[in-house]
Motif scaffolding. Structure first.
Motif, mmCIF file in Angstrom:
data_model
loop_
_atom_site.group_PDB
_atom_site.id
_atom_site.type_symbol
_atom_site.label_atom_id
_atom_site.label_comp_id
_atom_site.label_asym_id
_atom_site.label_seq_id
_atom_site.Cartn_x
_atom_site.Cartn_y
_atom_site.Cartn_z
ATOM 1 N N VAL A 12 23.606 -40.672 5.117
ATOM 2 C CA VAL A 12 23.061 -39.368 5.385
ATOM 3 C C VAL A 12 23.934 -38.451 4.628
ATOM 4 C CG1 VAL A 12 22.207 -37.443 6.454
ATOM 5 C CG2 VAL A 12 21.734 -39.788 7.279
ATOM 6 N N GLY B 42 21.317 -33.021 5.720
ATOM 7 C CA GLY B 42 20.078 -32.796 6.643
ATOM 8 C C GLY B 42 20.000 -33.736 7.759
ATOM 9 N N ARG B 43 19.119 -33.951 8.543
ATOM 10 C CA ARG B 43 18.883 -34.760 9.643
ATOM 11 C C ARG B 43 17.622 -35.555 9.487
ATOM 12 N NH1 ARG B 43 18.369 -32.952 14.844
ATOM 13 N NH2 ARG B 43 17.298 -31.224 14.132
ATOM 14 N N ARG C 151 15.256 -38.691 11.662
ATOM 15 C CA ARG C 151 14.781 -39.613 12.661
ATOM 16 C C ARG C 151 14.028 -40.633 12.021
ATOM 17 N NH1 ARG C 151 10.910 -36.207 15.613
ATOM 18 N NH2 ARG C 151 12.788 -35.512 16.782
ATOM 19 N N GLU D 142 18.438 -41.164 15.408
ATOM 20 C CA GLU D 142 18.463 -39.833 14.766
ATOM 21 C C GLU D 142 19.658 -39.850 13.958
ATOM 22 O OE1 GLU D 142 17.820 -36.119 16.913
ATOM 23 O OE2 GLU D 142 15.757 -36.912 17.414
ATOM 24 N N LEU D 143 19.818 -39.476 12.633
ATOM 25 C CA LEU D 143 21.049 -39.486 11.973
ATOM 26 C C LEU D 143 21.217 -38.514 11.024
ATOM 27 C CD1 LEU D 143 20.180 -42.933 9.934
ATOM 28 C CD2 LEU D 143 21.765 -42.792 11.986
ATOM 29 N N SER D 144 22.481 -37.933 11.285
ATOM 30 C CA SER D 144 23.077 -36.713 10.803
ATOM 31 C C SER D 144 23.922 -36.827 9.405
ATOM 32 C CB SER D 144 23.787 -35.754 11.832
ATOM 33 O OG SER D 144 23.004 -35.340 12.978
ATOM 34 N N ASP E 114 26.453 -40.025 8.650
ATOM 35 C CA ASP E 114 26.126 -41.093 9.559
ATOM 36 C C ASP E 114 25.600 -42.109 8.750
ATOM 37 O OD1 ASP E 114 26.550 -40.033 12.022
ATOM 38 O OD2 ASP E 114 24.419 -39.528 12.536
ATOM 39 N N ALA F 291 16.344 -33.451 3.669
ATOM 40 C CA ALA F 291 17.256 -34.328 3.964
ATOM 41 C C ALA F 291 17.788 -35.087 2.611
ATOM 42 C CB ALA F 291 17.253 -35.453 5.122
#
Length: 137
Positions: free
Chosen positions: A75, A78-79, A81, A92-94, A97, A117
């Motif tokens: 990633v 953004g985030r 799911r 969930e990745l930020s 990640d 994202a």
């Protein structure tokens, strides 16, 4: 300028030079299984590694799909799911990640928050084969 003064000047400049900077490696993560709990497997034989960037607009989704071969996602912004439709697992990745996507399990992704994202995607598949199969609606 005499040869001696030129030599002494170069020697002094060399003595003051900063030592070269060594690279710094910082481990990010280590994985032995996918997000679906499967062991990570790579195709046998010739492999094509493809790197791409996927951008999801705010509220954007990646429809249900699966990967016959291993896919990795990092990633950038953004985030996101990721919902595994076969197991029910949700991840969930930020930014920063790294994810090892499930192999041969249906899953979907969606951008969280209002900024969308950006993902860096790495696929490993036999040459000429696609690594994304979309589920029919």
């Amino acid at each position: 300028m005499t040869m001696l003064s030129l030599f002494l000047g170069l020697a002094a400049a060399t003595a003051r030079a900063e030592p070269p900077v060594s690279p710094i490696s910082r481990p990010i993560a280590a994985f032995e299984t996918t997000q679906g709990g499967q062991p990570i497997l790579l195709p046998q034989g010739p492999v094509r590694v493809s790197v791409s960037e996927t951008t999801l607009p705010p509220g954007g989704t990646i429809p249900a799909h699966k990967h016959p071969n291993q896919r990795f996602a990092y990633v950038l912004a953004g985030r996101v799911r990721v919902t595994n439709l076969d197991t029910g697992a949700v991840v969930e990745l930020s930014p920063g990640d790294f994810g090892v996507e499930a192999r041969d399990q249906w899953h979907q992704g969606e951008a969280l928050g209002g900024e969308g994202a950006r993902l860096l995607i790495v696929d490993q598949a036999p040459p000429g084969q696609t690594n994304m199969i979309r589920r029919d609606p």
